[in-house]
Design a protein around this motif. Structure first.
Motif, PDB file in Angstrom:
ATOM      1  N   PRO A   1       1.968  10.951   0.553  1.00 29.32           N
ATOM      2  CA  PRO A   1       1.541  12.699   0.253  1.00 29.32           C
ATOM      3  C   PRO A   1       0.221  12.487  -0.375  1.00 29.32           C
ATOM      4  CG  PRO A   1       3.131  11.534  -1.436  1.00 29.32           C
ATOM      5  CD  PRO A   1       2.947  10.520  -0.155  1.00 29.32           C
ATOM      6  N   ALA A   2      -0.327  11.455  -0.818  1.00 31.50           N
ATOM      7  CA  ALA A   2      -1.714  11.446  -1.209  1.00 31.50           C
ATOM      8  C   ALA A   2      -2.766  11.826  -0.303  1.00 31.50           C
ATOM      9  CB  ALA A   2      -2.110  10.143  -1.812  1.00 31.50           C
TER      10      ALA A   2
ATOM     11  N   GLU B   1      -2.816   4.597   9.127  1.00 32.52           N
ATOM     12  CA  GLU B   1      -1.451   5.079   9.201  1.00 32.52           C
ATOM     13  C   GLU B   1      -0.479   5.043   8.062  1.00 32.52           C
ATOM     14  OE1 GLU B   1      -0.100   2.758  12.564  1.00 32.52           O
ATOM     15  OE2 GLU B   1      -1.142   3.626  13.985  1.00 32.52           O
ATOM     16  N   MET B   2      -0.567   4.108   7.092  1.00 31.20           N
ATOM     17  CA  MET B   2       0.033   4.004   6.083  1.00 31.20           C
ATOM     18  C   MET B   2      -0.531   5.075   5.101  1.00 31.20           C
ATOM     19  SD  MET B   2      -0.040  -0.087   5.189  1.00 31.20           S
ATOM     20  CE  MET B   2       0.555  -1.046   6.349  1.00 31.20           C
TER      21      MET B   2
ATOM     22  N   LEU C   1       0.768  -1.331   0.108  1.00 32.09           N
ATOM     23  CA  LEU C   1       0.186   0.049  -0.050  1.00 32.09           C
ATOM     24  C   LEU C   1       0.754   1.376  -0.071  1.00 32.09           C
ATOM     25  CD1 LEU C   1      -2.788   1.429   0.008  1.00 32.09           C
ATOM     26  CD2 LEU C   1      -2.738   1.041   2.721  1.00 32.09           C
ATOM     27  N   PRO C   2       1.984   1.513   0.856  1.00 30.33           N
ATOM     28  CA  PRO C   2       2.684   2.712   0.785  1.00 30.33           C
ATOM     29  C   PRO C   2       3.217   2.672  -0.647  1.00 30.33           C
ATOM     30  CG  PRO C   2       3.261   1.463   2.768  1.00 30.33           C
ATOM     31  CD  PRO C   2       2.342   0.283   2.013  1.00 30.33           C
TER      32      PRO C   2
ATOM     33  N   LEU D   1       0.871   7.545  -6.496  1.00 26.48           N
ATOM     34  CA  LEU D   1      -0.029   8.511  -6.756  1.00 26.48           C
ATOM     35  C   LEU D   1       0.267  10.028  -6.651  1.00 26.48           C
ATOM     36  CD1 LEU D   1      -3.098   6.550  -5.160  1.00 26.48           C
ATOM     37  CD2 LEU D   1      -2.600   6.889  -7.548  1.00 26.48           C
ATOM     38  N   GLY D   2       1.584  10.161  -5.825  1.00 32.65           N
ATOM     39  CA  GLY D   2       1.781  11.645  -5.391  1.00 32.65           C
ATOM     40  C   GLY D   2       0.874  12.188  -4.626  1.00 32.65           C
ATOM     41  N   ASP D   3       0.472  13.463  -4.851  1.00 36.38           N
ATOM     42  CA  ASP D   3      -0.409  14.032  -4.037  1.00 36.38           C
ATOM     43  C   ASP D   3      -2.078  13.967  -4.545  1.00 36.38           C
ATOM     44  OD1 ASP D   3      -0.351  15.602  -6.315  1.00 36.38           O
ATOM     45  OD2 ASP D   3       0.004  17.594  -4.980  1.00 36.38           O
ATOM     46  N   GLY D   4      -2.021  13.037  -5.550  1.00 30.85           N
ATOM     47  CA  GLY D   4      -3.595  12.802  -6.087  1.00 30.85           C
ATOM     48  C   GLY D   4      -4.372  12.300  -4.786  1.00 30.85           C
TER      49      GLY D   4
END
Length: 277
Positions: free
Chosen positions: A102-103, A96-97, A65-66, A72-75
């Motif tokens: 940044p997403a 938590e993940m 998942l991380p 996805l960046g900040d999407g």
């Protein structure tokens, strides 16, 4: 059940566009689990071709998942757990993940309890040989993975209640680990009550060790894991839509509050009327 907004270092306010759906699977050493999850994702994509759909695992399988969230960046994304009840993974691990990425994310509710989940459970039992009209000697053990979290047990019990109402027979929840009763214990309890036809309903998303062990304890028939049942794909999209709509509602409320004109200050206190002679 409500979705959870993950407050990361970046704002979680919606910025328009369609959030991606990230299916969060647990992960398994059984290769059949990964192929099942990928096939389920194909069903989701077929139902919603324009929706960006991704996969991330909590452990054991790639992509983790991380890594999926980092790509996805900040999407914006809605994380839909491929889990059938609340528990440690839904309450802590996944949020938590997500918070460390940044997403801009929102975690949807797990898949159970829900009538669509019961649709899949019922169909899998029918495929295994469950009769269209069960008699008083029939009963079901609802076999799930198990968790020490009270919320998880409550969700599984609710799913058992919904399935019992659907089938018209007693349904007793049981667990492969971390909780009781076990499947053999539940089978013995139902047999002691006079039920000679006890089926095991596999409340698992994919094949694996727990599903295999629970099915082996069935004295009569055992259903297959839920896997790629069409109701599972529809349920994933339902959880996604509910969480995405919740995020939009929060964003719209925030926009309305920011647009509300500020007042010049508190209204002046009402002066007392003068006393008359």
């Amino acid at each position: 059940m409500t979705a959870t907004t993950v407050m990361s270092k970046r704002s979680t306010a919606a910025t328009g566009g369609t959030p991606a759906l990230v299916l969060v699977a647990h992960g398994s050493r059984d290769p059949r689990a990964l192929s099942t999850v990928r096939a389920l994702l194909d069903r989701v994509r077929a139902l919603r071709p324009a929706l960006p759909v991704h996969l991330g695992h909590i452990e054991l399988n790639a992509p983790l998942l991380p890594d999926t969230l980092a790509a996805l960046g900040d999407g914006e994304a809605v994380l839909v757990p491929l889990l059938l009840s609340r528990g440690h993974h839904v309450g802590r691990d996944i949020p938590e993940m997500a918070a460390e990425s940044p997403a801009r994310t929102r975690v949807a509710a797990p898949l159970g309890p829900h009538p669509l989940l019961v649709d899949a459970l019922q169909d899998r039992l029918l495929e295994a040989g469950w009769p269209a009209h069960a008699g008083p000697d029939h009963a079901v053990v609802l076999a799930s993975a198990g968790s020490r979290a009270p919320d998880s047990a409550a969700d599984t019990a609710r799913t058992a209640t919904l399935l019992a109402a659907r089938l018209g027979v007693p349904v007793l929840p049981a667990y492969a680990s971390a909780s009781s009763p076990t499947v053999p214990e539940a089978v013995r309890a139902l047999t002691a009550r006079g039920h000679r036809r006890v089926a095991v309903a596999s409340c698992f998303t994919a094949p694996g060790r727990f599903a295999t062990e629970c099915a082996a304890a069935a004295p009569w028939i055992a259903s297959a894991p839920l896997g790629t049942h069409p109701a599972m794909a529809r349920l994933l999209l339902h959880r996604y839509d509910s969480a995405a709509e919740g995020a939009r509602a929060v964003s719209n409320r925030g926009s309305a509050e920011r647009a509300r004109p500020a007042t010049a200050g508190p209204a002046p206190a009402r002066q007392p009327r003068p006393a008359h002679a």
